[in-house]
Design a protein around this motif. Sequence first.
Motif, PDB file in Angstrom:
ATOM      1  N   TRP A  36       0.828  -1.261  -0.024  1.00 18.13           N
ATOM      2  CA  TRP A  36       0.011  -0.241  -0.089  1.00 18.13           C
ATOM      3  C   TRP A  36       0.805   1.337  -0.050  1.00 18.13           C
ATOM      4  N   VAL A  37       0.326   2.111  -0.554  1.00 19.07           N
ATOM      5  CA  VAL A  37       0.964   3.602  -0.519  1.00 19.07           C
ATOM      6  C   VAL A  37      -0.191   4.497  -0.072  1.00 19.07           C
ATOM      7  N   HIS A  45       3.563   7.609   2.629  1.00 20.14           N
ATOM      8  CA  HIS A  45       4.145   6.358   3.602  1.00 20.14           C
ATOM      9  C   HIS A  45       3.784   5.233   2.782  1.00 20.14           C
ATOM     10  N   SER A  46       4.454   3.878   3.079  1.00 16.43           N
ATOM     11  CA  SER A  46       4.270   2.751   2.252  1.00 16.43           C
ATOM     12  C   SER A  46       4.278   1.604   3.243  1.00 16.43           C
ATOM     13  N   GLU A 181      -3.154   3.650  -2.598  1.00 16.31           N
ATOM     14  CA  GLU A 181      -2.840   2.665  -3.635  1.00 16.31           C
ATOM     15  C   GLU A 181      -2.581   1.337  -3.029  1.00 16.31           C
ATOM     16  N   LEU A 182      -3.012   0.467  -4.060  1.00 20.59           N
ATOM     17  CA  LEU A 182      -2.694  -0.903  -3.535  1.00 20.59           C
ATOM     18  C   LEU A 182      -1.990  -1.656  -4.835  1.00 20.59           C
ATOM     19  N   ALA A 183      -0.846  -2.122  -4.719  1.00 20.87           N
ATOM     20  CA  ALA A 183      -0.285  -3.104  -5.705  1.00 20.87           C
ATOM     21  C   ALA A 183      -0.350  -4.646  -5.093  1.00 20.87           C
ATOM     22  N   VAL A 184      -1.219  -5.437  -5.853  1.00 16.35           N
ATOM     23  CA  VAL A 184      -1.598  -6.766  -5.381  1.00 16.35           C
ATOM     24  C   VAL A 184      -0.952  -7.855  -6.391  1.00 16.35           C
ATOM     25  N   ASN A 185      -0.338  -8.771  -5.687  1.00 17.14           N
ATOM     26  CA  ASN A 185       0.364  -9.888  -6.321  1.00 17.14           C
ATOM     27  C   ASN A 185      -0.005 -11.214  -5.694  1.00 17.14           C
TER      28      ASN A 185
END
Length: 188
Positions: A36-37, A45-46, A181-185
């Motif tokens: 997340w960001v 923050h992330s 924001e989400l980056a999902v793998n």
Amino acid sequence: MKHLKTIAIALLVAFGTTVATAQTKKVNAEKSTIKWVGKKVTGEHSGTVNLKEGNLIFKGNKLAGGNFTVDMTSMTATDISGDYRGKLDGHLKSEDFFGTEKNPTSTLVFKKIAAKANGVYTVTGDLTIKGITNPITFDLAVKGNTATTDLKIDRTKYGIKYNSKSFFDSIGDKAIYDDFELAVNLQF
């Protein structure tokens, strides 16, 4: 009449053999990642949050469904350390943000899936955060045993208004942007 019955049975058999059965693939929560960001006027923050469980459903080789549960109590910042990290983690878990004591999980249930390109799907689902459910639409790329997406979520739709300029006009440089924001793998 007998002739119509024979045709109906033949069509049922013909179409019945072409219908693919659904196959549920369990997502490996330990190998999957959610990063997340969160951004504010003065920086960002992330961090990470863990997937608790999830499934992707396929008909043949096409995505047909999915459902996921995220362990909100696992949320942690990765861009800072020490006391600052502990304070931020605690604040994110507090009622100002995700209220993880009362809402330890968030869920996503796929409701509609449309093929967009080879291995890319536009997914509309119900996202529940802090007990509030809203629809969300995003693209999901599936390749082999991996599914990935990048998406933005408006936190204010889930009752998370802390330092939102949309609700507090005079907040100035203490404002936190509404979208995170989400980056999902996903590995399955």
